[in-house]
Design a protein around this motif. Structure first.
Motif, PDB file in Angstrom:
ATOM      1  N   PHE A  36      73.967  40.357  39.930  1.00 39.17           N
ATOM      2  CA  PHE A  36      74.911  41.379  40.370  1.00 39.17           C
ATOM      3  C   PHE A  36      76.329  40.962  40.006  1.00 39.17           C
ATOM      4  CE2 PHE A  36      71.346  41.785  43.276  1.00 39.17           C
ATOM      5  CZ  PHE A  36      71.186  43.146  43.390  1.00 39.17           C
ATOM      6  N   SER A  37      77.193  41.922  39.773  1.00 37.36           N
ATOM      7  CA  SER A  37      78.609  41.649  39.561  1.00 37.36           C
ATOM      8  C   SER A  37      79.225  41.132  40.858  1.00 37.36           C
ATOM      9  CB  SER A  37      79.328  42.931  39.136  1.00 37.36           C
ATOM     10  OG  SER A  37      80.722  42.726  39.113  1.00 37.36           O
ATOM     11  N   MET A  38      80.161  40.193  40.739  1.00 36.87           N
ATOM     12  CA  MET A  38      80.880  39.703  41.915  1.00 36.87           C
ATOM     13  C   MET A  38      81.926  40.703  42.396  1.00 36.87           C
ATOM     14  SD  MET A  38      81.323  35.628  41.092  1.00 36.87           S
ATOM     15  CE  MET A  38      82.664  35.489  42.237  1.00 36.87           C
ATOM     16  N   GLU A  39      82.262  41.671  41.569  1.00 30.58           N
ATOM     17  CA  GLU A  39      83.265  42.664  41.932  1.00 30.58           C
ATOM     18  C   GLU A  39      82.621  43.757  42.780  1.00 30.58           C
ATOM     19  OE1 GLU A  39      86.081  45.969  39.799  1.00 30.58           O
ATOM     20  OE2 GLU A  39      85.542  44.193  38.649  1.00 30.58           O
ATOM     21  N   LEU A  40      83.051  43.864  44.026  1.00 30.26           N
ATOM     22  CA  LEU A  40      82.495  44.874  44.912  1.00 30.26           C
ATOM     23  C   LEU A  40      82.811  46.259  44.357  1.00 30.26           C
ATOM     24  CD1 LEU A  40      83.398  43.324  48.378  1.00 30.26           C
ATOM     25  CD2 LEU A  40      81.266  43.130  47.095  1.00 30.26           C
ATOM     26  N   GLY A  41      81.793  47.102  44.292  1.00 32.92           N
ATOM     27  CA  GLY A  41      81.940  48.434  43.727  1.00 32.92           C
ATOM     28  C   GLY A  41      81.494  48.526  42.272  1.00 32.92           C
ATOM     29  N   ASP A  42      81.231  47.386  41.640  1.00 34.20           N
ATOM     30  CA  ASP A  42      80.669  47.373  40.283  1.00 34.20           C
ATOM     31  C   ASP A  42      79.159  47.237  40.441  1.00 34.20           C
ATOM     32  OD1 ASP A  42      79.682  46.841  37.738  1.00 34.20           O
ATOM     33  OD2 ASP A  42      81.148  45.272  37.294  1.00 34.20           O
ATOM     34  N   TYR A  43      78.412  48.254  40.075  1.00 32.27           N
ATOM     35  CA  TYR A  43      76.975  48.286  40.319  1.00 32.27           C
ATOM     36  C   TYR A  43      76.141  47.938  39.084  1.00 32.27           C
ATOM     37  CZ  TYR A  43      78.318  49.884  44.817  1.00 32.27           C
ATOM     38  OH  TYR A  43      78.881  49.934  46.057  1.00 32.27           O
ATOM     39  N   THR A  44      76.737  47.194  38.170  1.00 35.81           N
ATOM     40  CA  THR A  44      75.996  46.692  37.018  1.00 35.81           C
ATOM     41  C   THR A  44      75.030  45.608  37.489  1.00 35.81           C
ATOM     42  OG1 THR A  44      77.933  47.077  35.626  1.00 35.81           O
ATOM     43  CG2 THR A  44      76.220  45.631  34.748  1.00 35.81           C
ATOM     44  N   VAL A  45      73.757  45.757  37.162  1.00 34.66           N
ATOM     45  CA  VAL A  45      72.737  44.773  37.524  1.00 34.66           C
ATOM     46  C   VAL A  45      72.010  44.351  36.253  1.00 34.66           C
ATOM     47  CG1 VAL A  45      70.629  44.335  38.864  1.00 34.66           C
ATOM     48  CG2 VAL A  45      72.408  45.831  39.794  1.00 34.66           C
ATOM     49  N   LEU A  46      71.888  43.054  36.059  1.00 32.97           N
ATOM     50  CA  LEU A  46      71.127  42.533  34.931  1.00 32.97           C
ATOM     51  C   LEU A  46      69.799  42.002  35.437  1.00 32.97           C
ATOM     52  CD1 LEU A  46      73.965  40.516  33.139  1.00 32.97           C
ATOM     53  CD2 LEU A  46      73.154  42.828  32.615  1.00 32.97           C
ATOM     54  N   LYS A  47      68.752  42.211  34.643  1.00 36.85           N
ATOM     55  CA  LYS A  47      67.424  41.708  34.974  1.00 36.85           C
ATOM     56  C   LYS A  47      66.655  41.516  33.680  1.00 36.85           C
ATOM     57  CE  LYS A  47      65.116  46.146  35.563  1.00 36.85           C
ATOM     58  NZ  LYS A  47      64.273  45.956  34.401  1.00 36.85           N
ATOM     59  N   HIS A  48      65.578  40.761  33.746  1.00 35.96           N
ATOM     60  CA  HIS A  48      64.731  40.588  32.569  1.00 35.96           C
ATOM     61  C   HIS A  48      64.051  41.921  32.263  1.00 35.96           C
ATOM     62  CE1 HIS A  48      61.517  39.174  29.967  1.00 35.96           C
ATOM     63  NE2 HIS A  48      62.299  38.118  29.746  1.00 35.96           N
ATOM     64  N   PRO A  49      63.933  42.286  30.985  1.00 37.05           N
ATOM     65  CA  PRO A  49      63.331  43.582  30.639  1.00 37.05           C
ATOM     66  C   PRO A  49      61.890  43.753  31.134  1.00 37.05           C
ATOM     67  CG  PRO A  49      64.314  42.554  28.694  1.00 37.05           C
ATOM     68  CD  PRO A  49      64.418  41.575  29.808  1.00 37.05           C
ATOM     69  N   SER A  50      61.165  42.678  31.324  1.00 37.34           N
ATOM     70  CA  SER A  50      59.779  42.815  31.787  1.00 37.34           C
ATOM     71  C   SER A  50      59.668  42.923  33.313  1.00 37.34           C
ATOM     72  CB  SER A  50      58.916  41.657  31.279  1.00 37.34           C
ATOM     73  OG  SER A  50      59.334  40.455  31.882  1.00 37.34           O
ATOM     74  N   PHE A  51      60.764  42.750  34.034  1.00 38.22           N
ATOM     75  CA  PHE A  51      60.759  42.931  35.486  1.00 38.22           C
ATOM     76  C   PHE A  51      61.029  44.408  35.746  1.00 38.22           C
ATOM     77  CE2 PHE A  51      63.022  42.155  39.733  1.00 38.22           C
ATOM     78  CZ  PHE A  51      61.843  42.166  40.444  1.00 38.22           C
ATOM     79  N   ASP A  52      59.961  45.178  35.949  1.00 38.80           N
ATOM     80  CA  ASP A  52      60.054  46.632  36.069  1.00 38.80           C
ATOM     81  C   ASP A  52      60.489  47.066  37.461  1.00 38.80           C
ATOM     82  OD1 ASP A  52      59.249  47.167  33.446  1.00 38.80           O
ATOM     83  OD2 ASP A  52      57.135  47.021  33.991  1.00 38.80           O
ATOM     84  N   ILE A  53      61.598  47.784  37.498  1.00 41.49           N
ATOM     85  CA  ILE A  53      62.078  48.415  38.728  1.00 41.49           C
ATOM     86  C   ILE A  53      62.575  49.802  38.340  1.00 41.49           C
ATOM     87  CG2 ILE A  53      63.601  48.264  40.718  1.00 41.49           C
ATOM     88  CD1 ILE A  53      64.048  45.321  40.071  1.00 41.49           C
ATOM     89  N   GLU A  54      62.090  50.799  39.045  1.00 37.89           N
ATOM     90  CA  GLU A  54      62.508  52.184  38.794  1.00 37.89           C
ATOM     91  C   GLU A  54      63.724  52.527  39.659  1.00 37.89           C
ATOM     92  OE1 GLU A  54      60.965  54.199  36.577  1.00 37.89           O
ATOM     93  OE2 GLU A  54      59.586  52.553  36.090  1.00 37.89           O
TER      94      GLU A  54
END
Length: 133
Positions: A36-54
Motif C-alpha cells: 500500500f502507498s504510505m500516503e493516506l488517500g492514495d489507493y494504489t495497491v501492488l500485488k503479485h499478478p498470480s494473487f487473484d483478488i477481484e
C-alpha cells in the motif's frame, strides 16, 4: 510527512521505502502480499499478478511478521488497523477497508478523526469513532 507504520500487536515496522507491507488472504484462502502507498488517500495497491483478488472481494489482512489478524472488530468487522507514527513519535490509529478496491481510510488521534476516500462514510459514524477506538 515522514512516518512509520507499525503492527499494533508486535510493534514491528510495516513500511519499507514508500510502501506499507501487509500479508493478505483472499476469499479462496490463497495468501499473498499487498503493498500500500504510505500516503493516506492514495489507493494504489501492488500485488503479485498470480494473487487473484477481484474488486469488491473481502480480504483478510495480517501483520507479515507476527501473522496476527489486523481486523478491528469492535468498530466494524470489515475495518483493519495499524499504527502510524509521525516524525515526533506521536502515534495515530489508521483504519482501512478490507474490501479490495474500496477507498476508505481513517486517521484517528486522541482529539480528531480524519477520513479519506469516497467510501469513508460507509462504515462508521465519525462522531462516535474516537470513543470506540
Amino acid at each position: 510527512m515522514k512516518a512509520n507504520y507499525i503492527c499494533p500487536h508486535c510493534r514491528s515496522f510495516l513500511n519499507v521505502g514508500d510502501k506499507i507491507i501487509i500479508a493478505a488472504k483472499n476469499s479462496k484462502k490463497e495468501r499473498g502480499i499487498l503493498l500500500f502507498s504510505m500516503e493516506l488517500g492514495d489507493y494504489t495497491v501492488l500485488k503479485h499478478p498470480s494473487f487473484d483478488i477481484e474488486i469488491g472481494e473481502k480480504v483478510n489482512m495480517y501483520c507479515p511478521l507476527c501473522k496476527t489478524n489486523l481486523k478491528k472488530h469492535k468498530i466494524h468487522d470489515n475495518l483493519f488497523g495499524i499504527i502510524m507514527q509521525d516524525e515526533e513519535d506521536k502515534e495515530m490509529q489508521i483504519l482501512f477497508s478490507g474490501t479490495y478496491g474500496e477507498k476508505c481510510t481513517y486517521r484517528i488521534t486522541d482529539k480528531d478523526v480524519e477520513s479519506f476516500g469516497k467510501d469513508a462514510g460507509k462504515y462508521i459514524d465519525l462522531d462516535n469513532l474516537i470513543s470506540m477506538s
